[in-house]
Enzyme design. Structure first.
Site, PDB file in Angstrom:
ATOM      1  N   LYS A  70       3.623  94.715 -11.508  1.00 32.00           N
ATOM      2  CA  LYS A  70       3.400  93.281 -11.241  1.00 32.00           C
ATOM      3  C   LYS A  70       3.793  92.976  -9.817  1.00 32.00           C
ATOM      4  O   LYS A  70       4.812  93.471  -9.318  1.00 32.00           O
ATOM      5  CB  LYS A  70       4.284  92.482 -12.214  1.00 32.00           C
ATOM      6  CG  LYS A  70       4.165  90.981 -12.111  1.00 32.00           C
ATOM      7  CD  LYS A  70       3.149  90.426 -13.096  1.00 32.00           C
ATOM      8  CE  LYS A  70       2.858  88.960 -12.903  1.00 32.00           C
ATOM      9  NZ  LYS A  70       1.914  88.703 -11.802  1.00 32.00           N
ATOM     10  N   LYS A  94      13.266  93.287  -8.501  1.00 32.80           N
ATOM     11  CA  LYS A  94      13.267  91.898  -8.993  1.00 32.80           C
ATOM     12  C   LYS A  94      13.073  91.859 -10.500  1.00 32.80           C
ATOM     13  O   LYS A  94      13.780  91.158 -11.217  1.00 32.80           O
ATOM     14  CB  LYS A  94      12.101  91.106  -8.376  1.00 32.80           C
ATOM     15  CG  LYS A  94      12.377  90.543  -7.037  1.00 32.80           C
ATOM     16  CD  LYS A  94      11.226  89.636  -6.574  1.00 32.80           C
ATOM     17  CE  LYS A  94      11.131  89.744  -5.074  1.00 32.80           C
ATOM     18  NZ  LYS A  94      10.248  88.777  -4.449  1.00 32.80           N
ATOM     19  N   LYS A 106       2.552  95.656  -5.294  1.00 35.26           N
ATOM     20  CA  LYS A 106       2.240  94.654  -4.277  1.00 35.26           C
ATOM     21  C   LYS A 106       0.911  94.995  -3.651  1.00 35.26           C
ATOM     22  O   LYS A 106       0.544  96.177  -3.551  1.00 35.26           O
ATOM     23  CB  LYS A 106       3.319  94.633  -3.188  1.00 35.26           C
ATOM     24  CG  LYS A 106       3.320  93.363  -2.371  1.00 35.26           C
ATOM     25  CD  LYS A 106       4.041  92.238  -3.094  1.00 35.26           C
ATOM     26  CE  LYS A 106       4.160  90.991  -2.269  1.00 35.26           C
ATOM     27  NZ  LYS A 106       5.192  90.088  -2.796  1.00 35.26           N
ATOM     28  N   THR A 190       9.152  79.709  -7.450  1.00 35.18           N
ATOM     29  CA  THR A 190       9.947  80.470  -6.474  1.00 35.18           C
ATOM     30  C   THR A 190      11.020  79.563  -5.898  1.00 35.18           C
ATOM     31  O   THR A 190      12.207  79.934  -5.839  1.00 35.18           O
ATOM     32  CB  THR A 190       9.028  81.044  -5.370  1.00 35.18           C
ATOM     33  OG1 THR A 190       7.997  81.800  -6.012  1.00 35.18           O
ATOM     34  CG2 THR A 190       9.793  81.935  -4.409  1.00 35.18           C
ATOM     35  N   ASN A 221       4.595  77.748   0.275  1.00 31.87           N
ATOM     36  CA  ASN A 221       4.896  77.565  -1.141  1.00 31.87           C
ATOM     37  C   ASN A 221       6.408  77.582  -1.389  1.00 31.87           C
ATOM     38  O   ASN A 221       6.961  76.657  -1.994  1.00 31.87           O
ATOM     39  CB  ASN A 221       4.190  78.654  -1.958  1.00 31.87           C
ATOM     40  CG  ASN A 221       4.577  78.614  -3.416  1.00 31.87           C
ATOM     41  OD1 ASN A 221       5.588  79.191  -3.814  1.00 31.87           O
ATOM     42  ND2 ASN A 221       3.812  77.899  -4.214  1.00 31.87           N
ATOM     43  N   SER A 348       5.634  83.882 -13.476  1.00 30.96           N
ATOM     44  CA  SER A 348       4.390  84.652 -13.631  1.00 30.96           C
ATOM     45  C   SER A 348       4.406  85.401 -14.966  1.00 30.96           C
ATOM     46  O   SER A 348       3.401  85.474 -15.669  1.00 30.96           O
ATOM     47  CB  SER A 348       4.239  85.664 -12.497  1.00 30.96           C
ATOM     48  OG  SER A 348       3.626  85.075 -11.383  1.00 30.96           O
TER      49      SER A 348
HETATM   50  N1  LIG Z   1       4.753  82.531  -3.379  1.00 31.87           N
HETATM   51  C1  LIG Z   1       5.597  83.138  -4.175  1.00 31.87           C
HETATM   52  O1  LIG Z   1       5.548  82.962  -5.398  1.00 31.87           O
HETATM   53  C2  LIG Z   1       6.645  84.037  -3.646  1.00 31.87           C
HETATM   54  C3  LIG Z   1       6.845  84.203  -2.288  1.00 31.87           C
HETATM   55  N2  LIG Z   1       7.865  84.999  -1.848  1.00 31.87           N
HETATM   56  C4  LIG Z   1       8.088  85.228  -0.444  1.00 31.87           C
HETATM   57  O2  LIG Z   1       8.367  84.008   0.240  1.00 31.87           O
HETATM   58  C5  LIG Z   1       7.911  84.114   1.586  1.00 31.87           C
HETATM   59  C6  LIG Z   1       6.969  82.965   1.886  1.00 31.87           C
HETATM   60  O3  LIG Z   1       5.885  83.048   0.964  1.00 31.87           O
HETATM   61  P1  LIG Z   1       5.013  81.772   0.568  1.00 31.87           P
HETATM   62  O4  LIG Z   1       5.802  80.539   0.754  1.00 31.87           O
HETATM   63  O5  LIG Z   1       4.401  82.075  -0.732  1.00 31.87           O
HETATM   64  O6  LIG Z   1       3.874  81.881   1.674  1.00 31.87           O
HETATM   65  P2  LIG Z   1       2.969  80.713   2.275  1.00 31.87           P
HETATM   66  O7  LIG Z   1       1.768  81.368   2.795  1.00 31.87           O
HETATM   67  O8  LIG Z   1       2.794  79.599   1.314  1.00 31.87           O
HETATM   68  O9  LIG Z   1       3.854  80.169   3.500  1.00 31.87           O
HETATM   69  C7  LIG Z   1       4.293  81.021   4.523  1.00 31.87           C
HETATM   70  C8  LIG Z   1       5.082  80.215   5.537  1.00 31.87           C
HETATM   71  O10 LIG Z   1       5.615  81.123   6.500  1.00 31.87           O
HETATM   72  C9  LIG Z   1       5.174  80.734   7.796  1.00 31.87           C
HETATM   73  N3  LIG Z   1       4.979  81.907   8.653  1.00 31.87           N
HETATM   74  C10 LIG Z   1       3.970  82.818   8.605  1.00 31.87           C
HETATM   75  N4  LIG Z   1       4.098  83.712   9.592  1.00 31.87           N
HETATM   76  C11 LIG Z   1       5.230  83.354  10.265  1.00 31.87           C
HETATM   77  C12 LIG Z   1       5.906  83.879  11.390  1.00 31.87           C
HETATM   78  N5  LIG Z   1       5.422  84.934  12.050  1.00 31.87           N
HETATM   79  N6  LIG Z   1       7.063  83.266  11.808  1.00 31.87           N
HETATM   80  C13 LIG Z   1       7.545  82.181  11.149  1.00 31.87           C
HETATM   81  N7  LIG Z   1       6.930  81.636  10.088  1.00 31.87           N
HETATM   82  C14 LIG Z   1       5.795  82.215   9.655  1.00 31.87           C
HETATM   83  C15 LIG Z   1       3.866  79.998   7.561  1.00 31.87           C
HETATM   84  O11 LIG Z   1       3.532  79.153   8.670  1.00 31.87           O
HETATM   85  C16 LIG Z   1       4.212  79.213   6.295  1.00 31.87           C
HETATM   86  O12 LIG Z   1       4.931  78.041   6.613  1.00 31.87           O
HETATM   87  C17 LIG Z   1       7.267  85.506   1.707  1.00 31.87           C
HETATM   88  O13 LIG Z   1       8.204  86.430   2.160  1.00 31.87           O
HETATM   89  C18 LIG Z   1       6.882  85.815   0.280  1.00 31.87           C
HETATM   90  O14 LIG Z   1       6.739  87.193   0.059  1.00 31.87           O
HETATM   91  C19 LIG Z   1       8.731  85.611  -2.721  1.00 31.87           C
HETATM   92  C20 LIG Z   1       8.577  85.459  -4.056  1.00 31.87           C
HETATM   93  C21 LIG Z   1       7.482  84.726  -4.641  1.00 31.87           C
HETATM   94  O1  LIG Z   2       4.476  86.271  -9.292  1.00 29.21           O
HETATM   95  C1  LIG Z   2       4.378  87.494  -9.201  1.00 29.21           C
HETATM   96  O2  LIG Z   2       3.956  88.203 -10.080  1.00 29.21           O
HETATM   97  C2  LIG Z   2       4.822  88.214  -7.943  1.00 29.21           C
HETATM   98  C3  LIG Z   2       5.499  87.375  -6.914  1.00 29.21           C
HETATM   99  C4  LIG Z   2       5.773  88.207  -5.704  1.00 29.21           C
HETATM  100  O3  LIG Z   2       4.876  88.820  -5.152  1.00 29.21           O
HETATM  101  C5  LIG Z   2       7.133  88.320  -5.187  1.00 29.21           C
HETATM  102  O4  LIG Z   2       8.085  87.953  -5.886  1.00 29.21           O
HETATM  103  O5  LIG Z   2       7.291  88.807  -4.057  1.00 29.21           O
END
Ligand SMILES: NC(=O)C1=CN([C@@H]2O[C@H](COP(=O)(O)OP(=O)(O)OC[C@H]3O[C@@H](n4cnc5c(N)ncnc54)[C@H](O)[C@@H]3O)[C@@H](O)[C@H]2O)C=CC1
Ligand SMILES: O=C(O)CCC(=O)C(=O)O
Length: 414
Positions: A70, A94, A106, A190, A221, A348
């Protein structure tokens, strides 16, 4: 010696350390030191201008001893093979930490969706699913959203898979829109999980949430919903950022206004003139710092300058191993990614369970189950860290790796 910024090799080193501390022999490390399967695919897309572009994508499946693998799929220009391997290993950890019946995986595509039209993103999403279809499925490997992917992209991917498999396979992917079998609460899960970790860490350090000064890197997000939860809890969010810069107001930012103005890629700072850099943001005077964007943000170079008393990693891999040591030695409580960001995969899992049973839960039920999982996980990791006198990352790896190691042992693989 130069600091190791390679996510894959630095993860291997901590896994080895965790397995040694748990008493496993070298054979277990040999099994878990990299993914069982690493798929690289090329996806041809006819772009809007009629030209063909071929994108490279990956799916890393770390280990399926516990159950199907996953993990999310990211669309980002810096996606690489080593990054995918590390991210799949973190997913195994995790799932172990929050006790889910999964191993880690991933996926990612090297692309910049911010420069693509919706039609091109849809073709790429569907092309990726066609390319990996033989290796994934509701009982094999279940994708989900990650950086620059969202519920619309999950819907296209689910539709493409459903067309190839029996019609309608909601359990193929999670993070879907609610009308397509998505779970209540997944979009904010998250950030909910991070919030629980922030609150628990604050209790340990005697910090009151009401009035606490919070800095969050990333406004997508994870980061944007976290900012909302923090400001609703009475905390003062004094800094946020996106890929283009950061905003700082020592009196607290207007989070509702920023949420309203951010775009679907988590961009908001481009609307403002007075911005600071992401590096300056990380070094702001605050109580709690939450990196919620990308990897390798806190390194040996800036770890000495972090002023927060607590760092909670919403992002995957924002702090290097060396920086983890520096922060811990300075008495900063670091809640690691594999624990703090596990709320997403937890809900999830709830989504997949609901898809499998065809019966859906209320948001209260989902949040209640998530809360119990996260509190138990935080307590387990904190207890190992304090009783063994080790940092929270190593403690989290010890808690996280054990389930997969034991499953592999019982299966007779090691
Ligand atoms: N969406 C999810 O359910 C989960 C996300 N994560 C982690 O959380 C982190 C953020 O993910 P999301 O919020 O889902 O992504 P997202 O795509 O919704 O948002 C990403 C954010 O990071 C910023 N960003 C991108 N490149 C950047 C850079 N070079 N420098 C500074 N900021 C930058 C973007 O502008 C945006 O504000 C990632 O590391 C992701 O793997 C972890 C667990 C679950
Ligand atoms: O929701 C999922 O299954 C995976 C989320 C994820 O990619 C992460 O926790 O980094």
């Amino acid at each position: 010696m130069a600091e190791n910024l390679n996510l894959f090799t630095s993860t291997q080193a901590v896994i080895q350390d965790a397995l040694n501390k748990l008493g496993y022999d070298e054979g277990m490390f040999e099994l878990l030191k990299e993914p069982l399967r690493m798929l690289e695919v090329r996806i041809p897309i006819k772009m809007d201008d009629g030209k063909v572009k071929v994108y490279t994508g990956y799916r890393a499946q770390h280990n399926d001893a516990v159950g199907p693998t996953k993990g999310g799929v990211r669309f980002h220009p810096e996606v690489s093979e080593d990054e995918m391997k590390a991210l799949s290993m973190w997913m195994t950890l995790k799932c172990g930490i929050v006790d889910l019946p999964y191993g880690g995986a991933k996926g990612g595509i090297i692309c910049d969706p911010r420069q693509m039209s919706m039609a091109e993103i849809e073709k790429l999403s569907r092309g990726y699913v066609r390319a990996i279809s033989q290796f994934v499925g509701p009982t094999k490997d279940i994708p989900a959203p990650d950086v620059f992917t969202n519920s619309q992209i999950m819907a296209w991917m689910m539709d493409e898979y459903s067309r190839m498999d029996e019609f309608n396979s909601p359990g193929f992917i999670t993070g879907k829109p609610i009308v397509l079998g998505g779970s209540q609460g997944r979009e904010r899960a998250t950030a909910q999980g991070v919030t629980i970790c922030v609150e628990e860490a604050a209790k340990k350090r005697g910090i009151e949430m009401n009035g606490a000064r919070i800095v969050i890197q990333g406004f997508g997000n994870a980061g944007s919903f976290l900012a909302k939860f923090m400001s609703d809890a009475g905390a003062k969010v004094i800094g946020i950022s996106d890929a283009y810069g950061a905003l700082h107001d020592p009196d607290g930012l207007d989070i509702d206004y920023l949420l309203d103005r951010r775009d679907s890629f988590g961009t908001v700072t481009t609307l403002f003139e007075n911005t600071i850099s992401n590096q300056e943001l990380l070094e702001l005077d605050c109580d709690i710092l939450v990196p919620a964007a990308i990897e390798n943000q806190i390194t040996a170079e800036n770890a000495h300058k972090i002023k927060a008393s607590i760092v909670v990693e919403a992002a995957n891999g924002p702090t290097t191993t060396e920086a983890t040591k520096i922060l811990t030695d300075r008495g900063i409580l670091l809640v690691p990614d594999v624990l703090a960001s596990a709320g997403g995969v937890t809900v999830s899992y709830f989504e997949w369970v609901q898809n499998n049973q065809g019966y859906y839960w209320t948001e209260e039920e989902v949040n209640d189950k998530l809360y119990k999982k996260m509190i138990t996980a935080f307590d387990n990791v904190y207890t190992v860290a304090t009783t063994r006198n080790i940092n929270m990352r190593l403690a989290a790896y010890m808690v996280g790796v054990r389930k997969t190691a034991e499953a592999a042992r019982f299966r007779g693989w090691v």
